[in-house]
Design an enzyme around this catalytic site. Structure first.
Site, PDB file in Angstrom:
ATOM      1  CB  SER A  58      -0.859  -0.141   1.226  1.00 25.55           C
ATOM      2  OG  SER A  58      -1.407   0.928   1.597  1.00 25.55           O
ATOM      3  CB  SER A 111      -1.178   4.277  -3.671  1.00 22.02           C
ATOM      4  OG  SER A 111      -0.622   3.325  -4.810  1.00 22.02           O
ATOM      5  CD  GLU A 133      -4.970   4.187  -4.689  1.00 23.54           C
ATOM      6  OE1 GLU A 133      -4.663   4.480  -3.505  1.00 23.54           O
ATOM      7  OE2 GLU A 133      -4.600   2.856  -4.971  1.00 23.54           O
ATOM      8  CG  ASP A 148      -4.549  -0.420   0.740  1.00 24.09           C
ATOM      9  OD1 ASP A 148      -4.692  -1.419   1.299  1.00 24.09           O
ATOM     10  OD2 ASP A 148      -4.337  -0.443  -0.397  1.00 24.09           O
TER      11      ASP A 148
HETATM   12  C1  GLA Z   1      -5.685  -3.623  -2.707  1.00 25.27           C
HETATM   13  C2  GLA Z   1      -6.570  -2.675  -2.248  1.00 25.27           C
HETATM   14  C3  GLA Z   1      -7.295  -2.642  -0.909  1.00 25.27           C
HETATM   15  C4  GLA Z   1      -7.910  -4.247  -0.895  1.00 25.27           C
HETATM   16  C5  GLA Z   1      -6.492  -5.242  -1.243  1.00 25.27           C
HETATM   17  C6  GLA Z   1      -7.224  -6.690  -1.003  1.00 25.27           C
HETATM   18  O1  GLA Z   1      -4.520  -3.224  -1.475  1.00 25.27           O
HETATM   19  O2  GLA Z   1      -5.980  -1.312  -2.374  1.00 25.27           O
HETATM   20  O3  GLA Z   1      -8.627  -1.922  -0.830  1.00 25.27           O
HETATM   21  O4  GLA Z   1      -8.884  -4.590  -1.637  1.00 25.27           O
HETATM   22  O5  GLA Z   1      -5.933  -5.077  -2.319  1.00 25.27           O
HETATM   23  O6  GLA Z   1      -7.405  -6.995   0.239  1.00 25.27           O
END
Ligand code: GLA
Length: 410
Positions: A146, A148, A182, A194
């Site tokens: 994560s 982003s 995003e 995230d």
């Molecule tokens: C990515 C997305 C989240 C979530 C995960 C899977 O990280 O950004 O929102 O859906 O995948 O759990």
């Protein structure tokens, strides 16, 4: 093993002046990457997740300007990018009279996080001030950790702290603003996991997230009793790439069919396996598999929260292993490399469990291990991975961390 405790803020303060004509930053805002222990692809099905903020972060050093411009500098892109703020943002004027919000940029993708966050903060009523911002991050990109969201939250916090430090905004709302930035500006159809993790997580805790009302419960996590390890497969994951959006649609389609028969089902979170089985012949096989994963995963998250409360790490580990198998077989988001990593960890002495984390299609595997076994597991798995794929897998020892903070100069 990479131990991350970020030294970024200090370095950034020094480099800021080189980019911004000797100016000193007023502060550095920091937001963490995240790892979810269990709860893959449940967030956009209004389900449950257990996640933690990790000690890798995106940081934004910030200083005021005297005009209506936000200037971004990305250390990673080695590039500056400027955009103008609406002239009367945050006033009581109707939105259309406040002046146009920054549009997404066509040629500078990384800057869209800043443009989007600024646009939605203005819409929320904040008089966003002109700023010089310097961005750096040690959250690996494409690793399913994560990067982003860490950037969006850190940018949002910097803009708020610079414009109006006492501005009141609910954590949930702030996470939604960053998610919207995003979704719309970076064109990535992510859920809320995230952003809410970065906004709400605290040190030495994991969060149990209910994605229906976006409420969060903190559960203590003792890193001395159990270590969280992250194995980055170095296979790049990309959630704007199509497969993620496809999974979302398949879940919605399956849910719509279940809801016809069971009107109380608003999202897959409300369905159970018996309901799904009862409409099997109205679904194609793929929709059936996808919904099966989400239904099973939600149940596993709730069982995992119980196991954590009882301090039953062995059970938590078994649930993580089941989660991986479900992501691999039903949701079909794993790949050869992440399967290999998980299997290697499952076979290791001192490992409780391991699963693919994040969006999938590469990215990272998260494991829970006995602290004194971590170094050996790291060494053996790295070697096996190198032998098998001729790839170096980065391994992090992650401690649940404060999701976000403002660091004032010493
Ligand atoms: C990515 C997305 C989240 C979530 C995960 C899977 O990280 O950004 O929102 O859906 O995948 O759990």
């Amino acid at each position: 093993m990479v131990d991350n405790r970020s030294s970024l803020p200090k370095k950034m303060s020094m480099n800021f002046g080189k980019i911004y004509a000797g100016q000193k930053p007023a502060f550095v805002s920091r937001a963490s990457g995240r790892v979810e222990l269990i709860g893959g692809h449940t967030d956009y099905n209004e389900g449950f997740v257990i996640a933690a903020a990790i000690d890798s972060s995106a940081c934004v050093a910030a200083a005021k300007r005297n005009d209506n411009i936000i200037c971004l500098y990305s250390e990673w892109a080695r590039q500056k990018h400027e955009f103008e703020l609406p002239a009367f943002a945050g006033t009581s004027l109707p939105l259309r009279k406040q002046g146009p919000a920054p549009e997404p940029s066509q040629d500078c993708q990384w800057a869209n996080y800043g443009r989007g966050v600024a646009a939605y903060l203005c819409r929320e009523g904040l008089d966003v001030k002109g700023a010089n911002l310097y961005i750096a991050s040690d959250v690996p990109v494409g690793a399913g950790l994560s990067s982003s969201a860490a950037l969006e939250v850190s940018l949002a916090k910097a803009m708020i702290h610079l414009s109006k430090p006492d501005w009141q905004i609910q954590p949930k709302r702030l996470a939604q603003i960053c998610q919207k930035a995003e979704n719309v500006y970076a064109k990535s159809p992510c859920g809320i996991l995230d952003q809410i993790t970065a906004v709400t997580a605290t040190k030495d805790h994991v969060i149990l997230l209910d994605c229906r009302d976006v409420s969060v419960r903190l559960l203590p996590f003792d890193s001395n009793a159990c270590s969280i390890m992250i194995f980055n497969s170095m296979v790049k994951h990309e959630i704007g790439g199509g497969e993620y959006g496809k999974r979302r649609r398949q879940c919605e389609e399956a849910c719509a069919v279940i809801a016809e028969k069971y009107p109380q089902v608003r999202a897959l979170r409300d369905a159970d396996q018996a309901m799904l089985d009862s409409v099997k012949n109205q679904l194609d096989n793929v929709q059936f598999l996808r919904a099966g994963h989400v239904i099973g995963e939600n149940a596993r998250v709730l069982a995992a929260a119980e196991a954590l409360k009882q301090n039953d790490i062995e059970k938590l580990g078994r649930l993580m292993n089941e989660s991986h198998c479900s992501a691999r077989d039903l949701y079909q988001i794993s790949c050869e490399q992440t399967d290999f990593l998980a299997e290697q960890i499952w076979q290791s002495d001192g490992a409780y469990g391991a699963r693919l984390c994040g969006g999938g299609f590469g990215g990272s595997v998260v494991a829970l291990v006995q602290p004194d076994a971590a170094a050996k597991i790291s060494k053996n798995v790295r070697k096996a991975y190198k032998d098998r794929f001729d790839l170096d897998c980065d391994v992090y020892l992650a401690k649940p961390w404060q999701g976000t903070e403002i660091i004032e100069p010493a």
